[in-house]
Design a protein around this motif. Structure first.
Motif, PDB file in Angstrom:
ATOM      1  N   HIS A  69      78.398 -50.162 -17.117  1.00  0.00           N
ATOM      2  CA  HIS A  69      79.724 -50.009 -17.718  1.00  0.00           C
ATOM      3  C   HIS A  69      79.898 -50.875 -18.961  1.00  0.00           C
ATOM      4  N   GLU A  70      79.463 -52.127 -18.840  1.00  0.00           N
ATOM      5  CA  GLU A  70      79.670 -53.083 -19.930  1.00  0.00           C
ATOM      6  C   GLU A  70      78.358 -53.783 -20.289  1.00  0.00           C
ATOM      7  N   VAL A  71      78.322 -54.287 -21.518  1.00  0.00           N
ATOM      8  CA  VAL A  71      77.181 -55.050 -21.992  1.00  0.00           C
ATOM      9  C   VAL A  71      77.601 -56.510 -22.124  1.00  0.00           C
ATOM     10  N   LYS A  72      76.846 -57.397 -21.479  1.00  0.00           N
ATOM     11  CA  LYS A  72      77.062 -58.835 -21.650  1.00  0.00           C
ATOM     12  C   LYS A  72      75.952 -59.345 -22.557  1.00  0.00           C
ATOM     13  N   LYS A  73      76.320 -60.127 -23.571  1.00  0.00           N
ATOM     14  CA  LYS A  73      75.364 -60.603 -24.575  1.00  0.00           C
ATOM     15  C   LYS A  73      75.074 -62.088 -24.398  1.00  0.00           C
ATOM     16  N   TYR A  74      73.826 -62.434 -24.616  1.00  0.00           N
ATOM     17  CA  TYR A  74      73.385 -63.827 -24.582  1.00  0.00           C
ATOM     18  C   TYR A  74      72.730 -64.137 -25.922  1.00  0.00           C
ATOM     19  N   PHE A  75      73.151 -65.252 -26.525  1.00  0.00           N
ATOM     20  CA  PHE A  75      72.633 -65.669 -27.826  1.00  0.00           C
ATOM     21  C   PHE A  75      72.177 -67.124 -27.776  1.00  0.00           C
ATOM     22  N   ALA A  76      71.391 -67.502 -28.753  1.00  0.00           N
ATOM     23  CA  ALA A  76      71.005 -68.903 -28.921  1.00  0.00           C
ATOM     24  C   ALA A  76      72.241 -69.706 -29.306  1.00  0.00           C
ATOM     25  N   ASN A  77      72.330 -70.921 -28.748  1.00  0.00           N
ATOM     26  CA  ASN A  77      73.414 -71.834 -29.081  1.00  0.00           C
ATOM     27  C   ASN A  77      72.794 -73.216 -29.268  1.00  0.00           C
ATOM     28  N   PRO A  78      72.724 -73.703 -30.491  1.00  0.00           N
ATOM     29  CA  PRO A  78      72.061 -74.990 -30.736  1.00  0.00           C
ATOM     30  C   PRO A  78      72.753 -76.169 -30.052  1.00  0.00           C
ATOM     31  N   PHE A  79      73.988 -75.989 -29.597  1.00  0.00           N
ATOM     32  CA  PHE A  79      74.727 -77.074 -28.946  1.00  0.00           C
ATOM     33  C   PHE A  79      74.632 -77.005 -27.422  1.00  0.00           C
ATOM     34  N   ASP A  80      73.888 -76.027 -26.897  1.00  0.00           N
ATOM     35  CA  ASP A  80      73.746 -75.856 -25.453  1.00  0.00           C
ATOM     36  C   ASP A  80      72.257 -75.792 -25.114  1.00  0.00           C
ATOM     37  N   SER A  81      71.750 -76.836 -24.451  1.00  0.00           N
ATOM     38  CA  SER A  81      70.318 -76.890 -24.138  1.00  0.00           C
ATOM     39  C   SER A  81      69.910 -75.871 -23.074  1.00  0.00           C
ATOM     40  N   LEU A  82      70.872 -75.266 -22.373  1.00  0.00           N
ATOM     41  CA  LEU A  82      70.567 -74.270 -21.350  1.00  0.00           C
ATOM     42  C   LEU A  82      70.910 -72.856 -21.815  1.00  0.00           C
ATOM     43  N   SER A  83      70.816 -72.652 -23.127  1.00  0.00           N
ATOM     44  CA  SER A  83      70.958 -71.309 -23.690  1.00  0.00           C
ATOM     45  C   SER A  83      69.618 -70.918 -24.294  1.00  0.00           C
ATOM     46  N   LEU A  84      69.526 -69.726 -24.824  1.00  0.00           N
ATOM     47  CA  LEU A  84      68.307 -69.317 -25.518  1.00  0.00           C
ATOM     48  C   LEU A  84      68.070 -70.219 -26.722  1.00  0.00           C
ATOM     49  N   GLN A  85      66.804 -70.472 -27.049  1.00  0.00           N
ATOM     50  CA  GLN A  85      66.491 -71.265 -28.236  1.00  0.00           C
ATOM     51  C   GLN A  85      66.517 -70.407 -29.485  1.00  0.00           C
ATOM     52  N   LEU A  86      66.158 -69.138 -29.340  1.00  0.00           N
ATOM     53  CA  LEU A  86      66.111 -68.190 -30.456  1.00  0.00           C
ATOM     54  C   LEU A  86      66.864 -66.934 -30.046  1.00  0.00           C
ATOM     55  N   ASN A  87      67.169 -66.087 -30.995  1.00  0.00           N
ATOM     56  CA  ASN A  87      67.859 -64.846 -30.653  1.00  0.00           C
ATOM     57  C   ASN A  87      66.922 -63.672 -30.434  1.00  0.00           C
ATOM     58  N   GLU A  88      65.726 -63.686 -31.032  1.00  0.00           N
ATOM     59  CA  GLU A  88      64.809 -62.563 -30.844  1.00  0.00           C
ATOM     60  C   GLU A  88      64.108 -62.664 -29.497  1.00  0.00           C
ATOM     61  N   VAL A  89      64.175 -61.599 -28.705  1.00  0.00           N
ATOM     62  CA  VAL A  89      63.537 -61.530 -27.390  1.00  0.00           C
ATOM     63  C   VAL A  89      62.429 -60.484 -27.477  1.00  0.00           C
ATOM     64  N   VAL A  90      61.188 -60.896 -27.141  1.00  0.00           N
ATOM     65  CA  VAL A  90      60.058 -59.986 -27.299  1.00  0.00           C
ATOM     66  C   VAL A  90      59.507 -59.446 -25.974  1.00  0.00           C
ATOM     67  N   GLN A  91      59.810 -60.110 -24.853  1.00  0.00           N
ATOM     68  CA  GLN A  91      59.313 -59.644 -23.563  1.00  0.00           C
ATOM     69  C   GLN A  91      60.202 -60.160 -22.450  1.00  0.00           C
ATOM     70  N   LEU A  92      60.385 -59.355 -21.400  1.00  0.00           N
ATOM     71  CA  LEU A  92      61.168 -59.721 -20.223  1.00  0.00           C
ATOM     72  C   LEU A  92      60.360 -59.413 -18.973  1.00  0.00           C
ATOM     73  N   ILE A  93      60.356 -60.336 -18.022  1.00  0.00           N
ATOM     74  CA  ILE A  93      59.661 -60.141 -16.753  1.00  0.00           C
ATOM     75  C   ILE A  93      60.544 -60.713 -15.651  1.00  0.00           C
ATOM     76  N   GLU A  94      60.626 -60.029 -14.529  1.00  0.00           N
ATOM     77  CA  GLU A  94      61.336 -60.572 -13.374  1.00  0.00           C
ATOM     78  C   GLU A  94      60.304 -60.975 -12.327  1.00  0.00           C
ATOM     79  N   ASP A  95      60.472 -62.176 -11.753  1.00  0.00           N
ATOM     80  CA  ASP A  95      59.548 -62.607 -10.706  1.00  0.00           C
ATOM     81  C   ASP A  95      60.104 -62.245  -9.329  1.00  0.00           C
TER      82      ASP A  95
END
Length: 143
Positions: A69-95
């Protein structure tokens, strides 16, 4: 005789293939997602459906989670150490534990779906041996 047997064999194969094709469900549907629907970018790099049914879409500008139904977005945030470091995502894997591994050019993160936080991974312990981010990225074919 060999020619006739071969010809009969081909006819049987074609009939089986035709019957199998008709047995496929005809009620399949597909929705296209674009930036107008909420995606962070139209340059899709990778897609993953997780154990909970979410569709994860890695793009050239952020990570997106689609729930149907909806899209939730995640972006890099230089002020948050527990966010993405970069915005480009090249691969996703679930363990098997349900963590989403996010591979970026030069960064690896483990996303915890319970806390919705990204943990940067400089090294991993696999079978008692440390594997460094650079080695793991190279092994995955990601630079």
């Amino acid at each position: 005789m060999k020619r006739r047997s071969f010809f009969v064999f081909i006819i049987i194969c074609l009939l089986i293939q035709q019957r199998h094709a008709k047995g496929q469900p005809s009620n399949l549907s597909f929705d296209h997602l674009t930036m107008a629907d909420g995606l962070s970018d139209d340059r899709i790099q990778c897609i993953l459906q997780d154990q909970r049914g979410f569709i994860w879409i890695g793009t050239g500008n952020g990570l997106n989670r689609y729930d149907g139904h909806e899209v939730k977005k995640y972006f890099a945030n230089p002020f948050d150490s527990l966010s993405l470091q970069l915005n480009e995502v090249v691969q996703l894997i679930e363990d098997s534990a349900g963590y989403i591994w996010v591979f970026q050019n030069g960064a690896i993160h483990r996303f915890d779906p319970k806390t919705e936080r990204f943990e940067p991974m400089d090294s991993l312990m696999l079978n008692g041996a440390f594997i460094w981010r650079k080695d793991l990225s190279e092994a995955m074919g990601i630079e």
